[in-house]
Design a protein around this motif. Structure first.
Motif, short mmCIF file in Angstrom:
data_model
loop_
_atom_site.label_atom_id
_atom_site.label_comp_id
_atom_site.label_asym_id
_atom_site.label_seq_id
_atom_site.Cartn_x
_atom_site.Cartn_y
_atom_site.Cartn_z
N ASN A 38 51.24 -31.37 -114.86
CA ASN A 38 52.81 -31.13 -115.71
C ASN A 38 53.76 -30.57 -114.69
O ASN A 38 53.44 -29.51 -114.13
N LYS A 58 61.71 -29.26 -129.63
CA LYS A 58 61.03 -30.20 -128.51
C LYS A 58 62.04 -31.14 -127.99
O LYS A 58 62.94 -31.70 -128.86
N THR A 263 55.97 -34.98 -115.79
CA THR A 263 55.94 -34.87 -117.34
C THR A 263 56.21 -33.42 -117.69
O THR A 263 56.03 -32.33 -116.89
N ASP A 264 56.93 -33.22 -118.77
CA ASP A 264 56.66 -31.77 -119.50
C ASP A 264 55.83 -31.29 -120.08
O ASP A 264 54.52 -32.08 -120.13
N SER A 265 55.67 -30.06 -120.55
CA SER A 265 54.63 -29.60 -121.28
C SER A 265 54.15 -30.19 -122.69
O SER A 265 53.07 -30.06 -123.05
N TYR A 266 54.95 -31.06 -123.01
CA TYR A 266 54.80 -31.91 -124.52
C TYR A 266 54.06 -33.33 -123.68
O TYR A 266 53.58 -34.11 -124.71
N ASN A 268 55.93 -35.49 -122.34
CA ASN A 268 56.96 -36.45 -122.23
C ASN A 268 57.26 -36.74 -120.50
O ASN A 268 57.42 -35.59 -119.92
N TYR A 272 64.37 -37.28 -119.50
CA TYR A 272 64.71 -37.54 -120.85
C TYR A 272 65.85 -38.89 -121.03
O TYR A 272 65.80 -39.66 -121.95
#
Length: 577
Positions: A38, A58, A263-266, A268, A272
């Motif tokens: 990530n 989020k 990717t991000d920490s979620y 995704n 975006y």
């Protein structure tokens, strides 16, 4: 990077783009940095002011935004782009080995998932992510970075970044056309890159954050040619894609890379946003109106080196509705008037000193709504090496009578005529006219030569402007990025575009560049600053205060201490999609 901000003013600047030098190359020990798939989320810890928010909840992927650019970009080739306007786009198209975390001066992984630095500080080993691809499906490998090093160091390409990388073993020989490859670069496996230096350098890792060293698809470049690659035919691995049909003189359209690997920490995938439409208009008042009407998403680096333009700033900040959407940051950057040391009357140092005394800096700053701090030297106060107390012969205050006396001593009792080059946006023209009016009072007639950003830079970077207005923002937080890049004679004419040459200055800079002793470096850079100001190569005008504004439905935006607007991290409210 100058700032356009070559990185330069509301200005557009040259250089690029904080506070003190980071110990990025802790060369006395083995260093292991970064792991994991990530991307680190932006960490926003700089001293920003204002109520504009960086993130709320989020992230929600999707949607599109429209932005205004006050000037069109000049370059798409990461090996050549070295101004903030171009880098605003280029940074979204290409990946580097490492990057800055949010608006901090912490270096974090990007294409390199981790790296080591040998105990002697000479060998850097990077292990790359293995799931990176260019937009056309070609894989990103260690060779993709070696190819870019070779392009940056190819003298035929004319990259302004070549000087950052001559410390690599064999790089100088390659630059001098005495070698066909760079011996200090190797790829022992497809996803391992090894860089060997000739000597330790405190900030070498910092230089790898710059777009110069991006992964490039050499096969694609060979097919389209360097000229097209710089103008319309981009091919990167970054978060956004750009096709030749997406760039015109009036508009640039960035489209989400559906296969981007970060990717991000979620979990995704970045970016975006699905699309970013950029409209080119150098009418900064109209551009501000577009924001006020909700047509555009933010005012940031897309407007140049001040953010909200001077022409609109008082009214904008007087409206509580809009003032609540702003955030500000004191930048490590400087605005200045450059004086050519090899052409016309300004070849004479007495003439240059006269111009120093003829300019009333507080009055010029007021034309920028007072945003900034009066400058007395090229290095901003936030950079280690700033000289607290300049000697008397390197210090200038507004004194038109002394300016007139110096002109008479130099052989110009009736003054002279000189051309001043700059970009043609409205805020810059106001500043140019301020300089023009002040110099007229001492007999110097200034002809303003304003043009598009790209056309202006072509003149400035050829060392042909007798006088110009430019700005410089840090590429990385070290004195070398200002003083060595802008005043070493080996940087003439692209970066040192006033053609300044002083043997002592070169010697001090070359020693400081590779010294690992902080005290020694500060002393040497102090010597350089004293001499440059004695020689009156620049008239430093102010250090910048940057003010951005974001719509309430925009999230994840922050003012970077180093680099450009974080477009890949921006998301918009679901209700606005």
């Amino acid at each position: 990077m100058d700032w356009q901000e070559l990185k330069r003013g509301n200005l557009c600047m040259h250089g690029k783009k904080g506070t003190v030098a980071v110990a990025s190359a802790a060369v006395l020990s083995l260093v292991l940095v970064g792991c994991g798939a990530n991307s680190p989320a932006p960490s926003n810890t700089q001293n920003t002011t204002g109520t504009g928010t960086a993130s709320t909840g989020k992230p929600v992927p999707g949607g599109s935004v429209t932005l205004d650019f006050v000037q069109n970009i000049r370059d798409l080739d990461p090996a050549i782009a070295y101004d903030t306007q171009s880098d605003e786009v280029v940074s979204q198209l290409y990946d580097q080995l490492v990057t800055w975390q949010g608006n901090t001066d912490n270096i974090v992984p990007m294409a390199a998932k981790d790296w080591t630095i040998s105990a002697d500080g000479l060998t850097y080993t990077f292990h790359l992510h293995q799931d990176m691809k260019f937009w056309n499906g070609d894989p990103v490998t260690a060779q993709s970075f070696i190819d870019e090093f070779q392009r940056v160091l190819n003298p035929n390409l004319g990259s302004g970044g070549s000087g950052f990388y001559t410390i690599i073993q064999g790089a100088q020989a390659y630059l001098n056309k005495k070698a066909t490859s760079i011996s200090g670069l190797s790829a022992p496996s497809p996803y391992t890159l090894v860089i060997k230096l000739t000597k330790p350098e405190k900030f070498f890792l910092d230089t790898l954050t710059m777009p110069f060293i991006s992964a490039v698809d050499q096969k694609f470049i060979d097919k389209v040619g360097n000229k097209a690659f710089d103008a319309t035919q981009a091919m990167g691995s970054g978060p956004f894609e750009l096709t030749s049909s997406d760039i015109t003189p009036n508009q640039i359209i960035l489209t989400k890379n559906p296969n981007y690997w970060r990717t991000d920490s979620y979990g995704n995938h970045l970016p975006y946003l699905n699309k970013v439409t950029i409209n080119i208009s150098n009418n900064d008042q109209l551009d501000t109106l577009h924001f006020e009407q909700g047509q555009t998403a933010w005012i940031g680096w897309n407007f140049g080196g001040d953010g909200i333009p001077a022409s609109s700033y008082p009214q904008f900040m007087a409206n509580p509705k809009y003032a609540a959407l702003t955030q500000s940051l004191i930048m490590n950057s400087v605005q200045y008037v450059g004086l050519n040391t090899t052409q016309g009357p300004t070849k004479n140092p007495l003439v240059r000193q006269a111009i120093e005394y003829a300019i009333n800096k507080p009055d010029i700053l007021r034309l920028n709504n007072g945003r900034g701090q009066i400058a007395n030297q090229p290095l901003p106060p936030g950079i280690q090496g700033y000289v607290q107390n300049l000697p008397a012969d390197a210090t200038y205050s507004y004194n038109p009578q002394k300016a007139i006396a110096l002109l008479k001593q130099a052989g110009y009792p009736k003054g002279f005529t000189i051309d001043m080059y700059s970009s043609n946006d409205g805020a810059q023209l106001t500043l140019d006219q301020g300089i023009q009016s002040q110099l007229a009072k001492v007999g110097i007639k200034v002809n303003i030569k304003a043009s598009s950003w790209g056309t202006f830079l072509n003149v400035a970077e050829a060392g042909k402007a007798p006088m110009d207005w430019l700005g410089w923002i840090q590429d990385f937080p070290d004195a070398s990025d200002f003083l060595n890049t802008l005043f070493n004679s080996n940087q003439v004419p692209v970066n040192n575009n006033m053609n300044y040459s002083n043997a002592n200055v070169d010697s001090w800079l070359n020693t400081a560049e590779y010294s690992m002793n902080t005290q020694q470096r500060n002393q040497l850079y102090g010597n350089v600053t004293d001499q440059v100001m004695k020689d009156a190569v620049w008239v430093p005008i102010w250090y910048d205060k940057f003010t951005a504004a974001t719509q309430p439905w925009v999230h994840g935006f922050y003012i970077p201490a180093v680099g450009q607007d974080p477009i890949e991290w921006v998301w918009i409210s679901k209700s606005h999609q």
